[in-house]
Design a protein around this motif. Structure first.
Motif, short mmCIF file in Angstrom:
data_model
loop_
_atom_site.label_atom_id
_atom_site.label_comp_id
_atom_site.label_asym_id
_atom_site.label_seq_id
_atom_site.Cartn_x
_atom_site.Cartn_y
_atom_site.Cartn_z
N ARG A 103 -17.07 -7.56 -13.05
CA ARG A 103 -17.11 -7.54 -11.59
C ARG A 103 -18.52 -7.23 -11.13
NH1 ARG A 103 -13.25 -7.58 -7.82
NH2 ARG A 103 -13.91 -6.96 -5.73
N TRP A 160 -15.53 -3.02 -5.18
CA TRP A 160 -14.09 -3.14 -5.35
C TRP A 160 -13.39 -3.08 -3.99
CZ3 TRP A 160 -11.36 -3.83 -9.92
CH2 TRP A 160 -12.14 -3.80 -11.09
N PRO A 161 -12.22 -3.74 -3.86
CA PRO A 161 -11.49 -3.69 -2.58
C PRO A 161 -11.07 -2.26 -2.25
CG PRO A 161 -10.64 -5.45 -3.99
CD PRO A 161 -11.56 -4.63 -4.84
N THR A 190 -8.76 0.63 -4.31
CA THR A 190 -8.70 0.33 -5.75
C THR A 190 -9.45 1.39 -6.55
OG1 THR A 190 -8.74 -2.04 -5.23
CG2 THR A 190 -9.16 -1.41 -7.51
N CYS A 244 -12.03 2.42 -8.82
CA CYS A 244 -13.21 1.62 -9.12
C CYS A 244 -14.11 2.23 -10.18
CB CYS A 244 -14.01 1.38 -7.84
SG CYS A 244 -14.69 2.90 -7.09
N ILE A 261 0.32 -0.13 -4.15
CA ILE A 261 -0.07 -1.47 -3.74
C ILE A 261 -0.87 -1.37 -2.44
CG2 ILE A 261 0.75 -3.77 -3.11
CD1 ILE A 261 3.34 -3.10 -4.66
N PRO A 262 -2.16 -1.72 -2.47
CA PRO A 262 -2.99 -1.63 -1.26
C PRO A 262 -2.54 -2.64 -0.20
CG PRO A 262 -4.36 -1.71 -3.23
CD PRO A 262 -2.96 -2.07 -3.64
N ASP A 289 -2.25 -5.75 2.22
CA ASP A 289 -2.60 -7.17 2.09
C ASP A 289 -2.77 -7.61 0.65
OD1 ASP A 289 -2.69 -7.37 4.93
OD2 ASP A 289 -4.74 -6.59 4.91
N ARG A 290 -2.18 -6.86 -0.29
CA ARG A 290 -2.25 -7.25 -1.70
C ARG A 290 -0.86 -7.13 -2.32
NH1 ARG A 290 -7.01 -3.90 -4.34
NH2 ARG A 290 -6.54 -5.27 -6.10
N THR A 291 -0.66 -7.79 -3.44
CA THR A 291 0.64 -7.76 -4.11
C THR A 291 0.58 -7.10 -5.48
OG1 THR A 291 0.25 -9.98 -5.03
CG2 THR A 291 1.42 -9.84 -2.92
N GLU A 292 -0.63 -7.00 -6.08
CA GLU A 292 -0.75 -6.43 -7.41
C GLU A 292 -0.96 -4.92 -7.33
OE1 GLU A 292 -0.43 -7.91 -10.42
OE2 GLU A 292 0.23 -9.65 -9.26
N VAL A 308 -2.34 -1.15 -8.28
CA VAL A 308 -3.64 -0.69 -8.76
C VAL A 308 -3.56 0.67 -9.45
CG1 VAL A 308 -4.90 -1.98 -7.00
CG2 VAL A 308 -4.18 0.38 -6.52
#
Length: 268
Positions: free
Chosen positions: A4, A8-9, A12, A14, A179-180, A182-185, A187
């Motif tokens: 990366r 990082w978003p 997350t 980091c 799960i942050p 607007d995300r689906t995965e 962290v």
């Protein structure tokens, strides 16, 4: 090798680093275990060491902030504005352990304790984005909170980071992934240690490193002076184990190729 090269978003994990009595000795241990290239430690950096794999940063090793505190690994969460996040932490019932400060040109950070007392850190990236190498052998792959205040911790991190949760429906464990927005995965995770009657006196964030061939990794760690606290076992994320390094800091190993069981579904 996933690398990366940008910040990082938000929300997350980091970066991870450990604070120990003897950073040089810790560097030797982790270099031998994970094949890290450990550099730095000069006075201009306050004795802080940086660990690299393939020339890319993976983790830090530094001296304890004061004598007598336990050796620990610390998880850093990425944010766009450390000062705004500090206000969110205190508004949600957390407390500042180290108020926001600039780390030279690299970024801005603080260290806080959540409502259950577990320490964590915040990183606002500038010249240093955090871990560039991740989710591979010898690199950071996951962090989870171990606490007896499960519901309170979920409410706190939802307030600070906007997390929603996916929960395991399993009588043997109570666990939620983070799960942050607007995300689906996921962290990271929160483990309810009171579910098995073993809530820690001091809640903590546990740092996980990927280790392909975990059983060989445990043998090597023991040869280097580590203590295996949770022997290797297969779980829903992979084959895993928890250890204490020679200076006492806890960390975990995960071989994700050995995944079994079902992953959690998002809660309604």
């Amino acid at each position: 090798m996933p690398v990366r090269d940008e910040a990082w978003p938000p929300g997350t994990p980091c970066w991870v680093d450990c604070q120990v009595d003897d950073p040089a000795k810790a560097g030797e241990f982790y270099a031998a275990l994970f094949d890290w290239d450990v550099r730095g430690g000069g006075e201009d950096a306050g004795g802080y060491l940086m660990a690299f794999r393939g020339g890319q940063p993976v983790a830090g090793i530094g001296p304890k902030p004061e004598v007598g505190v336990p050796s620990v690994w610390t998880t850093y969460f990425a944010v766009p504005d450390a000062d705004a996040s500090a206000a969110a932490v205190t508004a949600a019932g957390g407390r500042m352990l180290v108020p926001p400060f600039d780390v030279m040109e690299f970024g801005r950070m603080f260290v806080a304790a959540d409502v259950s007392g577990a320490p964590f850190a915040i990183w606002e990236a500038r010249a240093h984005n955090g871990a560039a190498v991740h989710n591979e052998h010898g690199a950071y792959t996951w962090s989870d909170l171990h606490t007896g205040a499960y519901a309170e911790a979920k409410a706190f991190y939802a307030s600070v980071f906007g997390f929603t949760y996916a929960e395991f429906d399993d009588p043997a464990m109570r666990y939620a992934t983070l799960i942050p927005p607007d995300r689906t995965e996921p962290v990271g995770g929160i483990n309810d240690d009171s579910a098995n009657g073993a809530a820690p006196e001091q809640p903590y964030w546990l740092t996980w490193f990927q280790f392909d061939g975990l059983d060989d990794g445990l043998r090597r760690a023991a040869e280097l002076g580590a203590t295996v606290l949770l022997p290797a076992q297969d779980g829903p994320f992979g084959r895993m184990a928890i250890l204490a390094a020679p200076q006492g800091e806890l960390f975990a190993l995960l071989d994700p190729s050995k995944t079994m069981g079902k992953m959690p579904a998002p809660q309604d």
